[in-house]
Design an enzyme around this catalytic site. Structure first.
Site, PDB file in Angstrom:
ATOM      1  N   LYS A  78      33.634  44.876  42.284  1.00 28.66           N
ATOM      2  CA  LYS A  78      32.715  44.068  42.849  1.00 28.66           C
ATOM      3  C   LYS A  78      33.776  42.811  43.581  1.00 28.66           C
ATOM      4  CE  LYS A  78      29.718  45.204  38.966  1.00 28.66           C
ATOM      5  NZ  LYS A  78      31.016  45.175  38.053  1.00 28.66           N
ATOM      6  N   HIS A 111      28.679  41.379  44.258  1.00 30.46           N
ATOM      7  CA  HIS A 111      28.276  41.050  42.845  1.00 30.46           C
ATOM      8  C   HIS A 111      26.972  40.245  42.907  1.00 30.46           C
ATOM      9  CE1 HIS A 111      30.598  40.329  39.145  1.00 30.46           C
ATOM     10  NE2 HIS A 111      29.189  40.721  38.679  1.00 30.46           N
TER      11      HIS A 111
END
Length: 276
Positions: A78, A111
């Site tokens: 991420k 994220h």
């Protein structure tokens, strides 16, 4: 120990992901290699990390020494919030890939939306380029709310394959999951056991006793029967194996209803609308 293979979920672009994977949130880099090594030996094939975890290198070492062919692995990482924006995203992806020691990842996620920064559309367009260049097999998001997803769908060309969100019996995210279902976005649960907060719950303990399973196994089984992709984490070898041993039994409708009743909107992590 069950040897039942982990079922795959087919994402909206045709790529398949194991429904049960292994997460390494809050695992120090030097411990990550052993934990991921144990997970791979136990039968996990999906590994989930993130730039901000600081353990991509540890994951990479475990993958390299595992002997598991690359095409059998599903690796997710991420992009951290500080690296959002087009050029920064591309540079951060290169750094992640180098730490992992891989030529491509299977899934790359934003994220957090960090809405006040307002960079996630540019970020996602950079990820669309990474996808087109074959450097990731799929792109998606993490911690996006319906409003963030709607804006993404309105202004970009590719529907995210999944949204990885905090999801457990105490926070069942029904509205968000309905949005996902409507748009062909898979739901993936982080903190699937609410960091252990629900494992002493009477209802879950009772179900576990009836099935001869641990409370954690019951909660993971609930996720699987709900159709969620789930990535429990542990550094304890015995628990790593137990978390995978959830395919030899099924919860009844009464069990599922009892778990459904535990939804209280309880977050163990930040609120995606306010984390910036």
């Amino acid at each position: 120990m069950s040897t039942t293979p982990v079922p795959n979920v087919t994402l909206n672009n045709g790529v398949t992901i194991p429904q049960l994977g292994f997460g390494v949130f809050q695992v120090p880099d030097e411990e990550t290699t052993a934990a991921v090594g144990t997970a791979l030996e136990s039968g996990y094939r999906s590994i989930d990390t993130a730039a901000v975890y600081g353990n991509e290198a540890g994951v990479g070492r475990a993958l390299a020494s595992s002997g598991v062919p690359r095409e059998e692995l599903f690796v997710t990482t991420k992009l951290w919030n500080d690296d959002q924006g087009c050029d920064a995203t591309l540079a951060a992806f290169d750094a992640s890939l180098e730490k992992l020691g891989l030529e491509y990842v299977d899934l790359y996620l934003i994220h957090w939306p960090t809405p006040a920064r307002d960079r996630y559309l540019d970020t996602y367009r950079a990820m669309e380029k990474l996808l087109a260049d074959g450097r990731t097999r799929a792109i998606g998001v993490s911690n996006f709310q319906p409003a963030h997803l709607r804006r993404l769908l309105d202004h970009t060309g590719i529907v995210p394959v999944l949204n990885q969100v905090e999801l457990h019996p105490g926070l069942q995210q029904r509205e968000l999951r309905a949005f996902h279902a409507e748009h062909g976005i898979a739901t993936e649960a982080w903190s699937p056991l609410a960091q252990g907060a629900l494992l002493k719950d009477e209802a879950i303990a009772g179900i576990a006793e009836r099935h001869g399973k641990t409370p954690a196994q019951v909660v993971l089984r609930w996720h699987l029967q709900e159709g969620t992709i789930v990535i429990p984490k542990s550094v304890t070898p015995e628990r790593i194996r137990q978390n995978l041993d959830v395919f030899g039994f099924a919860l009844t409708q009464a069990d599922m209803d009892a778990v459904a009743a535990l939804d209280s909107g309880m977050r163990t992590g930040p609120d995606p609308d306010t984390l910036n």
